[in-house]
Design an enzyme around this catalytic site. Sequence first.
Site, PDB file in Angstrom:
ATOM      1  N   ASP A  49       0.845  -1.205   0.000  1.00  0.00           N
ATOM      2  CA  ASP A  49       0.000   0.000   0.000  1.00  0.00           C
ATOM      3  C   ASP A  49       0.879   1.254   0.000  1.00  0.00           C
ATOM      4  O   ASP A  49       0.384   2.374  -0.097  1.00  0.00           O
ATOM      5  CB  ASP A  49      -1.016  -0.002   1.151  1.00  0.00           C
ATOM      6  N   SER A  50       2.216   1.043   0.027  1.00  0.00           N
ATOM      7  CA  SER A  50       3.140   2.150  -0.208  1.00  0.00           C
ATOM      8  C   SER A  50       2.892   2.769  -1.578  1.00  0.00           C
ATOM      9  O   SER A  50       3.366   3.870  -1.859  1.00  0.00           O
ATOM     10  CB  SER A  50       4.598   1.675  -0.109  1.00  0.00           C
ATOM     11  N   ASP A  88      -1.094  -6.386  -0.308  1.00  0.00           N
ATOM     12  CA  ASP A  88      -0.981  -5.723   0.996  1.00  0.00           C
ATOM     13  C   ASP A  88      -2.355  -5.162   1.389  1.00  0.00           C
ATOM     14  O   ASP A  88      -2.932  -4.356   0.658  1.00  0.00           O
ATOM     15  CB  ASP A  88       0.041  -4.578   0.846  1.00  0.00           C
ATOM     16  N   LYS A 118      -0.710  -9.656   3.079  1.00  0.00           N
ATOM     17  CA  LYS A 118       0.070  -9.206   4.245  1.00  0.00           C
ATOM     18  C   LYS A 118      -0.764  -8.183   5.000  1.00  0.00           C
ATOM     19  O   LYS A 118      -1.505  -7.391   4.380  1.00  0.00           O
ATOM     20  CB  LYS A 118       1.389  -8.562   3.796  1.00  0.00           C
ATOM     21  N   GLU A 120      -0.616  -5.533   8.752  1.00  0.00           N
ATOM     22  CA  GLU A 120       0.247  -4.965   9.795  1.00  0.00           C
ATOM     23  C   GLU A 120      -0.342  -5.226  11.183  1.00  0.00           C
ATOM     24  O   GLU A 120      -1.565  -5.236  11.356  1.00  0.00           O
ATOM     25  CB  GLU A 120       0.379  -3.441   9.592  1.00  0.00           C
ATOM     26  N   GLU A 187      10.168  -4.716   9.900  1.00  0.00           N
ATOM     27  CA  GLU A 187      10.607  -3.474   9.265  1.00  0.00           C
ATOM     28  C   GLU A 187      11.256  -2.566  10.298  1.00  0.00           C
ATOM     29  O   GLU A 187      10.634  -2.227  11.320  1.00  0.00           O
ATOM     30  CB  GLU A 187       9.400  -2.760   8.616  1.00  0.00           C
TER      31      GLU A 187
HETATM   32  O1  KIV Z   1       3.358  -1.023   1.621  1.00  0.00           O
HETATM   33  C1  KIV Z   1       4.509  -1.462   1.624  1.00  0.00           C
HETATM   34  O2  KIV Z   1       5.255  -1.396   0.638  1.00  0.00           O
HETATM   35  C2  KIV Z   1       4.953  -2.099   2.829  1.00  0.00           C
HETATM   36  C3  KIV Z   1       6.416  -2.028   3.078  1.00  0.00           C
HETATM   37  C4  KIV Z   1       6.726  -0.724   3.726  1.00  0.00           C
HETATM   38  C5  KIV Z   1       6.873  -3.158   3.870  1.00  0.00           C
HETATM   39  O3  KIV Z   1       4.186  -2.555   3.606  1.00  0.00           O
END
Ligand code: KIV
Length: 284
Positions: A49-50, A88, A118, A120, A187
């Site tokens: 989600d970056s 993500d 994934k 968090e 991270e």
């Molecule tokens: O969104 C992303 O790219 C991530 C990384 C910061 C690990 O979660």
Amino acid sequence: MSEPCKKMTLPGLFKKAAEGKPITWLTCYDYPTAYLQEQAGVDMILVGDSLGMTMLGYDSTLPVTMDDMIRHTAAVRRGSPNAWIVGDMPYMSYQPSVETAIRNAGRFMAETGCDSIKLEGGAAMADRIKGIVDAGIPAIGHLGLTPQSVSALGGFRVQGKGAAAAKKIVDDAKALEEAGAFMILLELVPDRLCQLITEQAKNCLIMSLGSGPHAHGQLLIYHDAFALYPKFKPRMAKVFADAGAVIREGLNGYVKEVTEKTFPASENWFGMADDEYDELLKTI
Ligand code: KIV
């Protein structure tokens, strides 16, 4: 000729780790980059989600929606049929409840063809991980600096430097592994903490992003590794090639040549036969 790519699988990832071969993982958000990453033999791709920051220009990841993630993850899948692709889970796509988490993880799998998701968070998110894994979806946890909680964490900074904070990350990692996560991303935690968690993990792969070499593999943000994010470069990221500089130079060349009328040249356009052109003139 390079060998044809083989589809990466869950047993394939564990086999690499068991053989002591580090797993390679990069973020990616689009079709052409996914194609290049697969050609390079990257094992795993994270559609993070970056992308809210690297691709959409937001100041944080929080505005990113499930629809944003689905569109980009499906494009990455089309570019890379063989890497292990991770979708993500964006902000508030799993935090509200276990059911929300399972439904959105299911959307990722059904609508993009990704291989896992994934999310968090530590022990507080273990029931979400368990629900998703029980639904048959491989799940990855993410501890340490978790950008969706950056406000609560006090900014983009190293996590777990003190013994008490480090102990919480160790406990969180145990909770995620017990809940069924097959992998945990650490991270920006100290290298010794990452090593400790990697050594303690039984049936779970530990990946490092800025957390040192003692993990089962490494993740980098593609835009950091190739100098494509203009706002800043995190200290822990290595620039493997300055693609930003190459593109800037090309752009300057384009503007110059169009301005000076040296582009297009004859090989950049298509002509028309004289008789056809004369015929056209007669009709207008
Ligand atoms: O969104 C992303 O790219 C991530 C990384 C910061 C690990 O979660």
